[in-house]
Design a protein around this motif. Structure first.
Motif, PDB file in Angstrom:
ATOM      1  N   THR A   3      -2.620  43.210  94.286  1.00  0.00           N
ATOM      2  CA  THR A   3      -2.246  42.992  92.964  1.00  0.00           C
ATOM      3  C   THR A   3      -2.533  44.468  92.130  1.00  0.00           C
ATOM      4  O   THR A   3      -3.688  45.279  92.478  1.00  0.00           O
ATOM      5  CB  THR A   3      -3.244  42.219  92.198  1.00  0.00           C
ATOM      6  OG1 THR A   3      -2.943  40.790  92.613  1.00  0.00           O
ATOM      7  CG2 THR A   3      -3.091  42.249  90.646  1.00  0.00           C
ATOM      8  N   ASN A   4      -1.656  45.058  91.563  1.00  0.00           N
ATOM      9  CA  ASN A   4      -1.943  46.432  90.605  1.00  0.00           C
ATOM     10  C   ASN A   4      -1.325  46.202  89.195  1.00  0.00           C
ATOM     11  O   ASN A   4      -0.615  45.496  88.893  1.00  0.00           O
ATOM     12  CB  ASN A   4      -0.840  47.340  91.290  1.00  0.00           C
ATOM     13  CG  ASN A   4      -1.158  47.828  92.736  1.00  0.00           C
ATOM     14  OD1 ASN A   4      -0.532  47.036  93.643  1.00  0.00           O
ATOM     15  ND2 ASN A   4      -1.865  48.821  92.901  1.00  0.00           N
ATOM     16  N   ASP A   5      -2.376  46.869  88.349  1.00  0.00           N
ATOM     17  CA  ASP A   5      -2.411  46.499  87.022  1.00  0.00           C
ATOM     18  C   ASP A   5      -2.392  47.817  86.288  1.00  0.00           C
ATOM     19  O   ASP A   5      -3.555  48.551  86.245  1.00  0.00           O
ATOM     20  CB  ASP A   5      -3.275  45.500  86.339  1.00  0.00           C
ATOM     21  CG  ASP A   5      -2.960  45.297  85.056  1.00  0.00           C
ATOM     22  OD1 ASP A   5      -2.238  45.968  84.388  1.00  0.00           O
ATOM     23  OD2 ASP A   5      -3.485  44.383  84.724  1.00  0.00           O
ATOM     24  N   TYR A   6      -1.415  48.560  86.004  1.00  0.00           N
ATOM     25  CA  TYR A   6      -1.042  49.865  85.203  1.00  0.00           C
ATOM     26  C   TYR A   6      -0.888  49.854  83.868  1.00  0.00           C
ATOM     27  O   TYR A   6       0.021  50.618  83.489  1.00  0.00           O
ATOM     28  CB  TYR A   6      -0.257  50.791  86.197  1.00  0.00           C
ATOM     29  CG  TYR A   6      -0.775  50.772  87.430  1.00  0.00           C
ATOM     30  CD1 TYR A   6      -1.896  51.699  87.709  1.00  0.00           C
ATOM     31  CD2 TYR A   6      -0.211  50.323  88.511  1.00  0.00           C
ATOM     32  CE1 TYR A   6      -2.208  51.984  89.086  1.00  0.00           C
ATOM     33  CE2 TYR A   6      -0.605  50.424  89.919  1.00  0.00           C
ATOM     34  CZ  TYR A   6      -1.627  51.325  90.063  1.00  0.00           C
ATOM     35  OH  TYR A   6      -2.135  51.450  91.359  1.00  0.00           O
ATOM     36  N   ARG A   7      -1.261  48.643  83.069  1.00  0.00           N
ATOM     37  CA  ARG A   7      -0.757  48.706  81.635  1.00  0.00           C
ATOM     38  C   ARG A   7      -1.818  49.718  81.053  1.00  0.00           C
ATOM     39  O   ARG A   7      -2.940  49.610  81.352  1.00  0.00           O
ATOM     40  CB  ARG A   7      -0.962  47.051  81.175  1.00  0.00           C
ATOM     41  CG  ARG A   7       0.181  46.199  81.576  1.00  0.00           C
ATOM     42  CD  ARG A   7      -0.098  44.815  81.491  1.00  0.00           C
ATOM     43  NE  ARG A   7      -1.070  44.301  82.166  1.00  0.00           N
ATOM     44  CZ  ARG A   7      -1.455  42.923  82.193  1.00  0.00           C
ATOM     45  NH1 ARG A   7      -0.757  42.193  81.612  1.00  0.00           N
ATOM     46  NH2 ARG A   7      -2.415  42.622  83.191  1.00  0.00           N
ATOM     47  N   TYR A   8      -1.454  49.873  79.791  1.00  0.00           N
ATOM     48  CA  TYR A   8      -2.128  50.825  79.045  1.00  0.00           C
ATOM     49  C   TYR A   8      -3.236  50.016  78.185  1.00  0.00           C
ATOM     50  O   TYR A   8      -3.051  48.784  78.157  1.00  0.00           O
ATOM     51  CB  TYR A   8      -1.281  51.632  77.852  1.00  0.00           C
ATOM     52  CG  TYR A   8      -0.331  52.530  78.302  1.00  0.00           C
ATOM     53  CD1 TYR A   8      -0.523  52.857  79.693  1.00  0.00           C
ATOM     54  CD2 TYR A   8       0.772  52.999  77.705  1.00  0.00           C
ATOM     55  CE1 TYR A   8       0.520  53.939  80.223  1.00  0.00           C
ATOM     56  CE2 TYR A   8       1.590  53.903  77.843  1.00  0.00           C
ATOM     57  CZ  TYR A   8       1.577  54.305  79.219  1.00  0.00           C
ATOM     58  OH  TYR A   8       2.542  55.495  79.599  1.00  0.00           O
ATOM     59  N   ASP A   9      -4.419  50.668  77.985  1.00  0.00           N
ATOM     60  CA  ASP A   9      -5.499  50.084  77.563  1.00  0.00           C
ATOM     61  C   ASP A   9      -5.352  49.672  75.947  1.00  0.00           C
ATOM     62  O   ASP A   9      -5.006  50.542  75.024  1.00  0.00           O
ATOM     63  CB  ASP A   9      -6.784  51.094  77.269  1.00  0.00           C
ATOM     64  CG  ASP A   9      -8.064  50.498  76.723  1.00  0.00           C
ATOM     65  OD1 ASP A   9      -8.010  49.383  76.072  1.00  0.00           O
ATOM     66  OD2 ASP A   9      -8.857  51.058  76.753  1.00  0.00           O
ATOM     67  N   ILE A  68       2.721  56.638  88.537  1.00  0.00           N
ATOM     68  CA  ILE A  68       1.903  55.935  87.686  1.00  0.00           C
ATOM     69  C   ILE A  68       1.923  56.570  86.473  1.00  0.00           C
ATOM     70  O   ILE A  68       1.311  57.923  86.543  1.00  0.00           O
ATOM     71  CB  ILE A  68       0.601  55.713  88.559  1.00  0.00           C
ATOM     72  CG1 ILE A  68       0.686  55.052  89.669  1.00  0.00           C
ATOM     73  CG2 ILE A  68      -0.320  54.739  87.469  1.00  0.00           C
ATOM     74  CD1 ILE A  68       1.281  53.591  89.775  1.00  0.00           C
ATOM     75  N   CYS A  69       2.029  55.975  85.194  1.00  0.00           N
ATOM     76  CA  CYS A  69       1.956  56.874  84.035  1.00  0.00           C
ATOM     77  C   CYS A  69       0.795  56.224  83.439  1.00  0.00           C
ATOM     78  O   CYS A  69       0.244  55.244  82.938  1.00  0.00           O
ATOM     79  CB  CYS A  69       3.130  56.096  83.102  1.00  0.00           C
ATOM     80  SG  CYS A  69       3.427  57.319  81.634  1.00  0.00           S
ATOM     81  N   TRP A 118       1.820  45.073  87.577  1.00  0.00           N
ATOM     82  CA  TRP A 118       2.041  45.401  86.202  1.00  0.00           C
ATOM     83  C   TRP A 118       2.125  46.850  85.948  1.00  0.00           C
ATOM     84  O   TRP A 118       1.312  47.563  86.329  1.00  0.00           O
ATOM     85  CB  TRP A 118       0.894  44.847  85.553  1.00  0.00           C
ATOM     86  CG  TRP A 118       1.145  43.243  85.066  1.00  0.00           C
ATOM     87  CD1 TRP A 118       0.390  42.589  85.916  1.00  0.00           C
ATOM     88  CD2 TRP A 118       1.638  42.423  84.101  1.00  0.00           C
ATOM     89  NE1 TRP A 118       0.510  41.096  85.741  1.00  0.00           N
ATOM     90  CE2 TRP A 118       1.362  41.128  84.169  1.00  0.00           C
ATOM     91  CE3 TRP A 118       2.501  43.016  83.035  1.00  0.00           C
ATOM     92  CZ2 TRP A 118       2.040  40.159  83.495  1.00  0.00           C
ATOM     93  CZ3 TRP A 118       2.970  41.769  82.382  1.00  0.00           C
ATOM     94  CH2 TRP A 118       2.552  40.552  82.596  1.00  0.00           C
ATOM     95  N   GLU A 119       2.816  47.290  84.796  1.00  0.00           N
ATOM     96  CA  GLU A 119       2.749  48.590  84.269  1.00  0.00           C
ATOM     97  C   GLU A 119       3.530  48.881  82.898  1.00  0.00           C
ATOM     98  O   GLU A 119       4.390  47.858  82.530  1.00  0.00           O
ATOM     99  CB  GLU A 119       3.668  49.596  85.157  1.00  0.00           C
ATOM    100  CG  GLU A 119       5.246  49.335  85.317  1.00  0.00           C
ATOM    101  CD  GLU A 119       5.728  50.387  86.194  1.00  0.00           C
ATOM    102  OE1 GLU A 119       5.139  51.366  86.743  1.00  0.00           O
ATOM    103  OE2 GLU A 119       6.952  50.444  86.256  1.00  0.00           O
ATOM    104  N   THR A 120       2.994  49.693  81.965  1.00  0.00           N
ATOM    105  CA  THR A 120       3.620  49.809  80.858  1.00  0.00           C
ATOM    106  C   THR A 120       4.548  50.711  80.958  1.00  0.00           C
ATOM    107  O   THR A 120       4.814  51.779  81.523  1.00  0.00           O
ATOM    108  CB  THR A 120       2.297  50.544  79.705  1.00  0.00           C
ATOM    109  OG1 THR A 120       1.424  49.464  79.704  1.00  0.00           O
ATOM    110  CG2 THR A 120       3.176  50.701  78.434  1.00  0.00           C
ATOM    111  N   ARG A 121       5.779  50.119  80.378  1.00  0.00           N
ATOM    112  CA  ARG A 121       7.058  50.875  80.539  1.00  0.00           C
ATOM    113  C   ARG A 121       7.419  51.747  79.210  1.00  0.00           C
ATOM    114  O   ARG A 121       7.817  53.120  79.418  1.00  0.00           O
ATOM    115  CB  ARG A 121       8.520  49.758  80.496  1.00  0.00           C
ATOM    116  CG  ARG A 121       9.918  50.276  80.259  1.00  0.00           C
ATOM    117  CD  ARG A 121      10.295  50.889  81.594  1.00  0.00           C
ATOM    118  NE  ARG A 121      10.127  50.113  82.745  1.00  0.00           N
ATOM    119  CZ  ARG A 121       9.687  50.644  83.975  1.00  0.00           C
ATOM    120  NH1 ARG A 121       9.550  51.970  84.013  1.00  0.00           N
ATOM    121  NH2 ARG A 121       9.500  50.063  84.802  1.00  0.00           N
TER     122      ARG A 121
END
Length: 185
Positions: A3-9, A68-69, A118-121
């Motif tokens: 599991t990877n979660d790279y969503r912005y805070d 990763i952004c 997950w990532e913020t696009r």
């Protein structure tokens, strides 16, 4: 399962509502409205760096590397230093709302989830009469960040389904793509 979660805070971006978006800076555009790896933006005279760079992560089993952004607070003078091709764009408008667009990728092998990513696009700043968006390019190995100004920018954000052409779908492996849109007011 990985599991990877790279969503912005969300709390960081929610704290920007009602504040003044002063300006943003980036390298000069060459052919399109994209920049490579780094841009900076200033809100209420506090500086933030958006960095879309390679990291050692397992992206669905590919190459142990993906872009990763991330967004971090920093000193304005430490963003894009020693460059003579920097463009600064003044906005100086109150942020009315912010839209975060998050993509969710799930890889299944024989029906069992083996990757959950997950990532913020994109992030869209709304000023009432204008919007500005910063979008991570629609590829797991691209360092590009696309910048758009105008209206209804949510309709310009790529659909996140690029991954479906990068992975062969079969009975053995499937990829599911979904999107989460968060409106902060």
């Amino acid at each position: 399962m990985k599991t990877n979660d790279y969503r912005y805070d969300q709390e960081l971006f929610k704290s920007f509502i009602g504040k003044t978006f002063n300006k943003y800076k980036h390298e000069k555009f060459l052919f399109t409205n994209t920049v490579t790896q780094v841009l900076g933006f200033m809100i209420n005279n506090e500086s933030y760096k958006m960095n879309n760079d390679f990291e050692q992560v397992d992206f669905m089993g590919w190459d142990n590397e993906a872009t990763i952004c991330r967004v971090n607070q920093t000193n304005w003078d430490n963003i894009l230093v020693n460059r003579d091709d920097i463009i600064e764009t003044e906005i100086n408008k109150e942020i009315k709302s912010i839209t975060l667009i998050n993509d969710h990728f799930v890889s299944k092998t024989y029906g069992s989830v083996n990757y959950d990513w997950w990532e913020t696009r994109a992030v869209i700043f709304n000023f009432g009469e204008l919007e500005v968006s910063f979008e991570k390019q629609d590829s797991f190995f691209s360092m590009e960040i696309e910048i758009n100004k105008g209206y209804d920018l949510i309709n310009k954000v790529e659909d996140g389904k690029f991954i479906l052409s990068d992975f062969e779908q079969s009975e053995e492996q499937t990829i599911e793509v979904s999107r989460e849109i968060i409106n902060l007011k």
